[in-house]
Design an enzyme around this catalytic site. Structure first.
Site, PDB file in Angstrom:
ATOM      1  N   LYS A   1       0.814  -1.220   0.000  1.00  0.00           N
ATOM      2  CA  LYS A   1       0.000   0.000   0.000  1.00  0.00           C
ATOM      3  C   LYS A   1       0.846   1.267   0.000  1.00  0.00           C
ATOM      4  O   LYS A   1       0.479   2.260  -0.620  1.00  0.00           O
ATOM      5  CB  LYS A   1      -0.975   0.000   1.187  1.00  0.00           C
ATOM      6  CG  LYS A   1      -2.144  -0.950   0.980  1.00  0.00           C
ATOM      7  CD  LYS A   1      -3.324  -0.609   1.860  1.00  0.00           C
ATOM      8  CE  LYS A   1      -4.548  -1.412   1.448  1.00  0.00           C
ATOM      9  NZ  LYS A   1      -5.666  -1.264   2.361  1.00  0.00           N
TER      10      LYS A   1
ATOM     11  N   LYS B   1      -5.127  -9.543  -5.891  1.00  0.00           N
ATOM     12  CA  LYS B   1      -6.318  -9.774  -5.073  1.00  0.00           C
ATOM     13  C   LYS B   1      -7.485  -8.893  -5.537  1.00  0.00           C
ATOM     14  O   LYS B   1      -7.265  -7.730  -5.885  1.00  0.00           O
ATOM     15  CB  LYS B   1      -5.930  -9.423  -3.630  1.00  0.00           C
ATOM     16  CG  LYS B   1      -6.951  -9.761  -2.594  1.00  0.00           C
ATOM     17  CD  LYS B   1      -6.520  -9.284  -1.221  1.00  0.00           C
ATOM     18  CE  LYS B   1      -6.757  -7.808  -1.017  1.00  0.00           C
ATOM     19  NZ  LYS B   1      -7.113  -7.403   0.342  1.00  0.00           N
TER      20      LYS B   1
ATOM     21  N   LYS C   1     -11.580  -3.686  -3.008  1.00  0.00           N
ATOM     22  CA  LYS C   1     -12.578  -2.621  -3.203  1.00  0.00           C
ATOM     23  C   LYS C   1     -11.942  -1.313  -3.666  1.00  0.00           C
ATOM     24  O   LYS C   1     -12.615  -0.474  -4.256  1.00  0.00           O
ATOM     25  CB  LYS C   1     -13.464  -2.414  -1.963  1.00  0.00           C
ATOM     26  CG  LYS C   1     -12.785  -2.364  -0.632  1.00  0.00           C
ATOM     27  CD  LYS C   1     -13.807  -2.055   0.444  1.00  0.00           C
ATOM     28  CE  LYS C   1     -13.770  -3.054   1.581  1.00  0.00           C
ATOM     29  NZ  LYS C   1     -12.506  -3.115   2.303  1.00  0.00           N
TER      30      LYS C   1
HETATM   31  N1  AQP Z   1     -10.017 -10.773  -2.491  1.00  0.00           N
HETATM   32  C1  AQP Z   1     -10.258 -11.291  -1.298  1.00  0.00           C
HETATM   33  N2  AQP Z   1     -10.388 -12.632  -1.147  1.00  0.00           N
HETATM   34  C2  AQP Z   1     -10.655 -13.180   0.070  1.00  0.00           C
HETATM   35  N3  AQP Z   1     -10.804 -12.434   1.184  1.00  0.00           N
HETATM   36  C3  AQP Z   1     -10.680 -11.107   1.073  1.00  0.00           C
HETATM   37  N4  AQP Z   1     -10.784 -10.104   1.956  1.00  0.00           N
HETATM   38  C4  AQP Z   1     -10.593  -8.920   1.338  1.00  0.00           C
HETATM   39  N5  AQP Z   1     -10.369  -9.116   0.040  1.00  0.00           N
HETATM   40  C5  AQP Z   1     -10.417 -10.459  -0.164  1.00  0.00           C
HETATM   41  C6  AQP Z   1     -11.030 -10.319   3.377  1.00  0.00           C
HETATM   42  O1  AQP Z   1     -12.055  -9.421   3.782  1.00  0.00           O
HETATM   43  C7  AQP Z   1     -11.803  -9.018   5.119  1.00  0.00           C
HETATM   44  C8  AQP Z   1     -11.878  -7.534   5.230  1.00  0.00           C
HETATM   45  O2  AQP Z   1     -10.861  -6.934   4.468  1.00  0.00           O
HETATM   46  P1  AQP Z   1     -10.710  -5.370   4.522  1.00  0.00           P
HETATM   47  O3  AQP Z   1     -11.718  -4.750   3.674  1.00  0.00           O
HETATM   48  O4  AQP Z   1     -10.703  -4.911   5.912  1.00  0.00           O
HETATM   49  O5  AQP Z   1      -9.278  -5.130   3.983  1.00  0.00           O
HETATM   50  P2  AQP Z   1      -8.579  -5.622   2.720  1.00  0.00           P
HETATM   51  O6  AQP Z   1      -8.142  -7.047   2.893  1.00  0.00           O
HETATM   52  O7  AQP Z   1      -7.485  -4.636   2.457  1.00  0.00           O
HETATM   53  O8  AQP Z   1      -9.711  -5.580   1.601  1.00  0.00           O
HETATM   54  P3  AQP Z   1      -9.738  -4.735   0.311  1.00  0.00           P
HETATM   55  O9  AQP Z   1     -11.004  -5.037  -0.411  1.00  0.00           O
HETATM   56  O10 AQP Z   1      -8.469  -4.962  -0.467  1.00  0.00           O
HETATM   57  O11 AQP Z   1      -9.818  -3.271   0.882  1.00  0.00           O
HETATM   58  P4  AQP Z   1      -8.981  -2.015   0.470  1.00  0.00           P
HETATM   59  O12 AQP Z   1      -9.043  -1.988  -1.019  1.00  0.00           O
HETATM   60  O13 AQP Z   1      -9.650  -0.852   1.121  1.00  0.00           O
HETATM   61  O14 AQP Z   1      -7.600  -2.246   0.981  1.00  0.00           O
HETATM   62  C9  AQP Z   1     -10.449  -9.591   5.521  1.00  0.00           C
HETATM   63  O15 AQP Z   1     -10.662 -10.757   6.292  1.00  0.00           O
HETATM   64  C10 AQP Z   1      -9.820  -9.932   4.217  1.00  0.00           C
HETATM   65  O16 AQP Z   1      -8.924 -11.023   4.332  1.00  0.00           O
END
Ligand code: AQP
Length: 340
Positions: free
Chosen positions: A119, A202, A205
């Site tokens: 990040k 991955k 969002k």
């Molecule tokens: N692609 C994914 N596959 C499986 N699990 C996922 N999680 C997120 N993306 C995937 C799981 O969702 C939970 C919450 O994640 P988060 O939103 O707090 O943070 P993140 O992992 O950083 O998710 P994003 O979508 O990538 O958010 P941004 O873009 O804001 O950084 C966690 O249990 C995560 O493992």
């Protein structure tokens, strides 16, 4: 493991940093509901708004996304009568315990976190201090409830290990057996859902391409369009899952199908092996719509009454404070702070 018997308790959270994705659902939210329904653990589920602000969030968007995430949790089956559901900023013990953990965790530990490296990228001088300290806040989220189990996607495994290291170091430094060594719960066929545009990244969002992900808010047409346009290779589907080893995009779509249809990947390959994409993709979209559309409808229904969402979150945060405040007070006492 410590010698203390801790109440079986689940904690997990999702950042309201955008609309929730299919990755959040399959990797986390679906399993939050399974663990709640199993009835074996107390469940505490949180919209981690303090985590979200480690990168810039427009305040109006953050409010909307937090309510939308709460609506998505409930639409997916999180029941506020059976699970604690709240937003992180309303239980101050998270931030307070995080400060104590900032003083336990080592800079070297944080610097090794792959999420930080991804990040912050080459621009780490400009990243917020909060983004660097993110894993200590996550440890505080979990340990403020003495949570024994944390369902997460594969990407959070390293942060969970750091939570265990912080708990172990605290217990060791102060000669106590106070914090549990939390177990991650990472299972199922979709612990890492990948981007629909790039099978090595991955699904996220915050990906700039909306076509890379399925959102909770997408309607049936949008879902079908995104799967139709999902990147694949020209080969048809093989007979066995093992043959997908070097085909990340194809494997991702099979994993998604298996998770949505609640089938093993072997059973899926027996069913779809030999099919071309023109046949498989519409079928995948159909299954996705069948699972997601009722939840989207329910989420929109909750969103029609934001005051009710705020009321539910308010009740949840009162319950969260009841559990977390005595644990924070005891932590401070162990560390030598005088309660006045
Ligand atoms: N692609 C994914 N596959 C499986 N699990 C996922 N999680 C997120 N993306 C995937 C799981 O969702 C939970 C919450 O994640 P988060 O939103 O707090 O943070 P993140 O992992 O950083 O998710 P994003 O979508 O990538 O958010 P941004 O873009 O804001 O950084 C966690 O249990 C995560 O493992």
């Amino acid at each position: 493991m410590t010698g203390t018997a801790f109440t079986p308790r689940v904690f997990s959270g999702i950042q309201p940093s955008g609309g929730l994705t299919l990755g959040n659902y399959l990797g986390a939210l679906k399993r939050f509901v399974d663990m709640q329904d199993a009835g074996t653990h107390e469940c505490v589920y949180c919209l981690v708004d303090l985590h979200a602000i480690t990168v810039w969030q427009n305040p109006d968007d953050l409010r909307k996304q937090t309510r939308e995430a709460a609506a998505a949790f409930m639409a997916a089956g999180v029941d506020p009568a059976r699970s604690v559901l709240f937003n992180q900023s309303q239980a101050p013990a998270h931030a307070q315990l995080a400060w104590a953990f900032n003083c336990v965790a080592r800079m070297g530990w944080m610097g090794r976190m792959t999420q930080w490296k991804d990040k912050a990228g080459k621009n780490s001088e400009q990243a917020s201090l909060g983004l660097f300290a993110y894993p200590a806040l996550m440890a505080a989220d979990i340990l403020a409830y003495h949570a024994t189990h944390v369902p997460v996607g594969e990407d959070q495994k390293q942060h969970l290990e750091l939570t265990r290291d912080i708990a172990a170091k605290f217990n060791h430094d102060f000669g106590v057996d106070f914090f549990p060594i939390t177990e991650p719960v990472i299972d199922g066929p979709a612990t890492r859902v990948m981007s629909l545009r790039d099978g090595t990244k991955k699904m996220s969002k915050s990906d700039p391409s909306d076509m890379s992900r399925i959102n909770f808010s997408d309607d049936a047409d949008k879902i079908a369009q995104k799967f139709r346009k999902a990147r694949t290779d020209p080969e048809p589907l093989p007979a066995t899952y093992a043959e997908l080893k070097d085909r990340p995009e194809a494997r991702n779509l099979i994993d998604i199908y298996a998770a949505l249809a609640a089938k093993s990947t072997d059973a899926v390959m027996a069913e779809v092996g030999g099919q071309g994409w023109g046949q498989f993709k519409p079928h995948l979209a159909e299954v996705a719509v069948e699972v997601l559309s009722p939840m989207t409808g329910e989420m929109n229904r909750f969103m029609d009454d934001p005051a009710e969402i705020d009321r539910i979150l308010g009740e949840g945060s009162a319950k969260a404070r009841e559990i977390s405040e005595p644990i924070l007070a005891k932590t401070y006492e162990i560390m030598g702070m005088i309660a006045s």
